[in-house]
Write a protein that holds these residues in place. Structure first.
Motif, PDB file in Angstrom:
ATOM      1  N   ALA A  40     -16.454 -70.775  57.054  1.00  0.00           N
ATOM      2  CA  ALA A  40     -15.002 -70.569  57.224  1.00  0.00           C
ATOM      3  C   ALA A  40     -14.422 -71.513  58.276  1.00  0.00           C
ATOM      4  O   ALA A  40     -13.214 -71.742  58.310  1.00  0.00           O
ATOM      5  N   ALA A  41     -15.303 -72.048  59.136  1.00  0.00           N
ATOM      6  CA  ALA A  41     -14.831 -72.946  60.203  1.00  0.00           C
ATOM      7  C   ALA A  41     -14.976 -74.416  59.818  1.00  0.00           C
ATOM      8  O   ALA A  41     -14.777 -75.294  60.660  1.00  0.00           O
ATOM      9  N   GLU A  42     -15.320 -74.716  58.562  1.00  0.00           N
ATOM     10  CA  GLU A  42     -15.332 -76.120  58.087  1.00  0.00           C
ATOM     11  C   GLU A  42     -13.981 -76.735  58.429  1.00  0.00           C
ATOM     12  O   GLU A  42     -12.940 -76.099  58.225  1.00  0.00           O
ATOM     13  N   THR A  43     -13.985 -77.952  58.924  1.00  0.00           N
ATOM     14  CA  THR A  43     -12.705 -78.507  59.407  1.00  0.00           C
ATOM     15  C   THR A  43     -11.775 -78.920  58.263  1.00  0.00           C
ATOM     16  O   THR A  43     -12.236 -79.312  57.192  1.00  0.00           O
ATOM     17  N   ASP A  44     -10.503 -78.811  58.547  1.00  0.00           N
ATOM     18  CA  ASP A  44      -9.443 -79.320  57.673  1.00  0.00           C
ATOM     19  C   ASP A  44      -9.528 -78.792  56.241  1.00  0.00           C
ATOM     20  O   ASP A  44      -9.480 -79.552  55.279  1.00  0.00           O
ATOM     21  N   CYS A  45      -9.674 -77.464  56.130  1.00  0.00           N
ATOM     22  CA  CYS A  45      -9.778 -76.854  54.795  1.00  0.00           C
ATOM     23  C   CYS A  45      -8.754 -75.729  54.650  1.00  0.00           C
ATOM     24  O   CYS A  45      -8.318 -75.143  55.634  1.00  0.00           O
ATOM     25  N   LEU A  46      -8.440 -75.419  53.403  1.00  0.00           N
ATOM     26  CA  LEU A  46      -7.808 -74.133  53.109  1.00  0.00           C
ATOM     27  C   LEU A  46      -8.960 -73.151  52.903  1.00  0.00           C
ATOM     28  O   LEU A  46      -9.874 -73.423  52.118  1.00  0.00           O
ATOM     29  N   VAL A  47      -8.940 -72.060  53.637  1.00  0.00           N
ATOM     30  CA  VAL A  47      -9.972 -71.033  53.441  1.00  0.00           C
ATOM     31  C   VAL A  47      -9.304 -69.851  52.750  1.00  0.00           C
ATOM     32  O   VAL A  47      -8.355 -69.272  53.297  1.00  0.00           O
ATOM     33  N   VAL A  48      -9.736 -69.504  51.539  1.00  0.00           N
ATOM     34  CA  VAL A  48      -9.187 -68.318  50.879  1.00  0.00           C
ATOM     35  C   VAL A  48     -10.194 -67.194  51.082  1.00  0.00           C
ATOM     36  O   VAL A  48     -11.353 -67.302  50.661  1.00  0.00           O
ATOM     37  N   ASN A  49      -9.760 -66.152  51.775  1.00  0.00           N
ATOM     38  CA  ASN A  49     -10.669 -65.035  52.045  1.00  0.00           C
ATOM     39  C   ASN A  49     -10.424 -63.938  51.019  1.00  0.00           C
ATOM     40  O   ASN A  49      -9.490 -63.146  51.131  1.00  0.00           O
ATOM     41  N   GLY A  50     -11.303 -63.891  50.017  1.00  0.00           N
ATOM     42  CA  GLY A  50     -11.246 -62.866  48.972  1.00  0.00           C
ATOM     43  C   GLY A  50     -12.448 -61.942  49.034  1.00  0.00           C
ATOM     44  O   GLY A  50     -12.847 -61.375  48.014  1.00  0.00           O
ATOM     45  N   VAL A  51     -13.026 -61.819  50.234  1.00  0.00           N
ATOM     46  CA  VAL A  51     -14.120 -60.856  50.443  1.00  0.00           C
ATOM     47  C   VAL A  51     -13.509 -59.464  50.444  1.00  0.00           C
ATOM     48  O   VAL A  51     -12.372 -59.286  50.894  1.00  0.00           O
ATOM     49  N   VAL A  52     -14.228 -58.471  49.938  1.00  0.00           N
ATOM     50  CA  VAL A  52     -13.705 -57.108  50.031  1.00  0.00           C
ATOM     51  C   VAL A  52     -14.280 -56.438  51.279  1.00  0.00           C
ATOM     52  O   VAL A  52     -15.459 -56.586  51.579  1.00  0.00           O
ATOM     53  N   GLY A  53     -13.400 -55.746  52.022  1.00  0.00           N
ATOM     54  CA  GLY A  53     -13.855 -54.940  53.148  1.00  0.00           C
ATOM     55  C   GLY A  53     -13.797 -55.655  54.485  1.00  0.00           C
ATOM     56  O   GLY A  53     -13.507 -56.853  54.572  1.00  0.00           O
ATOM     57  N   SER A  54     -14.135 -54.880  55.543  1.00  0.00           N
ATOM     58  CA  SER A  54     -14.074 -55.443  56.895  1.00  0.00           C
ATOM     59  C   SER A  54     -15.138 -56.516  57.096  1.00  0.00           C
ATOM     60  O   SER A  54     -15.122 -57.219  58.112  1.00  0.00           O
ATOM     61  N   GLY A 101      -9.488 -69.645  63.976  1.00  0.00           N
ATOM     62  CA  GLY A 101      -9.966 -70.230  65.243  1.00  0.00           C
ATOM     63  C   GLY A 101     -10.231 -71.725  65.097  1.00  0.00           C
ATOM     64  O   GLY A 101     -10.138 -72.480  66.054  1.00  0.00           O
ATOM     65  N   ALA A 102     -10.575 -72.161  63.872  1.00  0.00           N
ATOM     66  CA  ALA A 102     -10.837 -73.585  63.627  1.00  0.00           C
ATOM     67  C   ALA A 102      -9.536 -74.322  63.287  1.00  0.00           C
ATOM     68  O   ALA A 102      -9.567 -75.502  62.959  1.00  0.00           O
ATOM     69  N   GLY A 103      -8.418 -73.600  63.314  1.00  0.00           N
ATOM     70  CA  GLY A 103      -7.122 -74.236  63.024  1.00  0.00           C
ATOM     71  C   GLY A 103      -6.906 -74.483  61.544  1.00  0.00           C
ATOM     72  O   GLY A 103      -6.034 -75.258  61.158  1.00  0.00           O
ATOM     73  N   ASN A 104      -7.688 -73.804  60.706  1.00  0.00           N
ATOM     74  CA  ASN A 104      -7.521 -73.973  59.256  1.00  0.00           C
ATOM     75  C   ASN A 104      -6.334 -73.172  58.737  1.00  0.00           C
ATOM     76  O   ASN A 104      -5.895 -72.207  59.368  1.00  0.00           O
ATOM     77  N   ARG A 105      -5.873 -73.534  57.555  1.00  0.00           N
ATOM     78  CA  ARG A 105      -4.939 -72.664  56.843  1.00  0.00           C
ATOM     79  C   ARG A 105      -5.779 -71.569  56.180  1.00  0.00           C
ATOM     80  O   ARG A 105      -6.788 -71.851  55.523  1.00  0.00           O
ATOM     81  N   LEU A 106      -5.350 -70.314  56.377  1.00  0.00           N
ATOM     82  CA  LEU A 106      -6.076 -69.193  55.781  1.00  0.00           C
ATOM     83  C   LEU A 106      -5.211 -68.553  54.696  1.00  0.00           C
ATOM     84  O   LEU A 106      -4.105 -68.075  54.982  1.00  0.00           O
ATOM     85  N   GLY A 107      -5.690 -68.552  53.462  1.00  0.00           N
ATOM     86  CA  GLY A 107      -5.051 -67.811  52.380  1.00  0.00           C
ATOM     87  C   GLY A 107      -5.676 -66.422  52.425  1.00  0.00           C
ATOM     88  O   GLY A 107      -6.840 -66.243  52.065  1.00  0.00           O
TER      89      GLY A 107
END
Ligand code: NDP
Ligand code: MG
Length: 378
Positions: free
Chosen positions: A82-96, A107-113
């Motif tokens: 999730a901290a790979e640089t310069d990426c859109l991270v789409v978090n589609g995990v279920v649950g906490s 924290g890595a300054g990525n865009r988070l979907g």
């Protein structure tokens, strides 16, 4: 942006995200899921240059990966992805289980979907503070929040009166608690409008999903709870609305597919070409939610206002109790009272660090499991 990282790649949101990446020609930098599954192996074969993470290598069949490289394993590997640089991270995990990856992405300054609403329910302030400090941008993927995000564009904060979340009412709209005592998981899994993973589908039937979304909206839009409304809209065409001081109500309408909100996480503030949404023949109805027969809603407001670890407990208890319902160990109408019982037994503590959240989550799971066991013995 180098490309997209898809967390929960094998799920409903993950599948939509991979379709949108393909449609927009965005490279897939990484994929993650919980288990060794034929579906994850198939996705990796389609994106052989990506990193692949399995967070729980004890689940599934490693053999289905025999023609592939060895995936990275463990939750820490997903956090690192999730901290790979310069990426859109789409978090589609279920649950906490998605919380730490959310924190790593912002924290890595990525865009988070963000589809994983549990991140904000459990980790609310920690997530938004970290995103603020590191320039991580959160674009909501949950359809209601994506709608509100889009309605708010270009509007001054002072002009907003309230946020109006729409709820379909789920498969049991209009039913009473006594009607619902004997419903089966198969009946509760039959959502009238949306095709989604099992946990969110059951949460839509109890209205727990809307409860989680109230808390999600509070954190995403810094909105006090008394300015977040819920209205039942059985057609799910109006994805949500914003009420302004001058009486205007702005709504976002669309089909019941997640493609639109996922696409907007890729393209915001621009828009890519998409299918035309047709209006003729549509009827839109709205009604007040039934708070008596669907007590999850008022419980969510109470939990949200309590703050501290209470929302993390609320979510973790629901995860455990919904799993027990799906295994037919508890009845449908017991879900919300059992969450309440878990909340009573856990109490609420202040949150300063992610460890505070994770330990409340762990304690809530243990207590919710006990609550389920006691009930199952009766
Ligand atoms: P699914 O059940 O369809 O998919 C869940 C995904 O999460 C799977 O890829 C699963 O992997 C993965 N996963 C589960 N546990 C872990 C873990 N510990 N570590 C890593 N990956 C894990 O869920 P949905 O796609 O329906 O929902 C995902 C999230 O999006 C939820 O937070 C939901 O509330 C939210 N959301 C979903 C919508 C929808 O339309 N589906 C709409 C709005 C929000 P595996 O296959 O190996 O188990
Ligand atoms: Mg939603």
């Amino acid at each position: 942006m180098r490309g997209v990282v898809v967390l929960g790649a094998t799920g409903s949101i993950g599948t939509t995200t991979l379709e949108v990446a393909d449609e927009l020609g965005v490279p897939v930098v990484g994929i993650a899921a919980r288990s060794f599954s034929p579906r994850l192996a198939e996705i990796w074969r389609n994106h052989p240059d990506s990193r692949c993470v399995v967070t729980d290598p004890a689940v599934g069949e490693p053999g289905v990966f025999s023609d592939l490289r060895t995936p990275e394993t463990g939750s820490e590997a997903m956090v690192d992805l999730a901290a790979e640089t310069d990426c859109l991270v789409v978090n589609g995990v279920v649950g906490s289980a998605g919380l730490e990856a959310t924190l790593a992405a912002v924290g890595a300054g990525n865009r988070l979907g963000l589809a994983n609403k549990e991140s904000l329910v459990a980790g609310g302030q920690l997530v938004t503070d970290l995103a603020g400090r590191h320039g991580g941008e959160i674009i909501p993927v949950d359809s209601e929040h994506s709608a509100i995000f889009q309605c708010l564009l270009g509007e001054p904060v002072e002009a907003v009166e309230s946020l109006v979340l729409t709820a379909s009412g789920g498969p049991f709209r209009g039913r009473t608690l006594s009607d619902l005592e004997d419903v089966t998981p198969a009946q509760a899994l039959r959502h009238p409008n949306w095709s989604m993973g099992e946990r969110i589908t059951i949460d839509s039937a109890t209205l727990m999903n809307k409860g989680l979304e109230i808390i999600e909206a509070h954190h995403l839009f810094s909105m006090p709870y008394d300015r977040i409304e819920v209205i039942v809209h059985p057609q799910s065409i109006v994805h949500s609305m914003v009420r302004f001081r001058d009486g205007a109500l702005k709504a976002h309408l669309g089909d019941t597919t997640m493609h639109h909100s996922v696409r907007s996480a890729f393209t915001h503030p621009d828009r890519a070409a998409g299918p035309t949404f047709s209006l003729p023949g549509l009827s839109l109805n709205f009604e007040e939610p039934d708070r008596e027969n669907f007590p999850a809603l008022d419980l969510a407001y109470h939990v949200g206002r309590s703050g501290g670890t209470a929302p993390a407990v609320f979510n973790a208890a629901d995860e455990v109790i919904v799993a027990a319902f799906l295994e037919e160990r508890v009845g449908f109408t017991q879900i919300v009272p059992m969450i309440e019982k878990t909340l009573e037994r856990c109490g609420s503590e202040t949150v300063s660090t992610v460890e505070d959240v994770m330990s409340a989550d762990e304690k809530a799971r243990a207590i919710a499991s006990e609550v389920v066991l006691v009930r199952a013995r009766k």
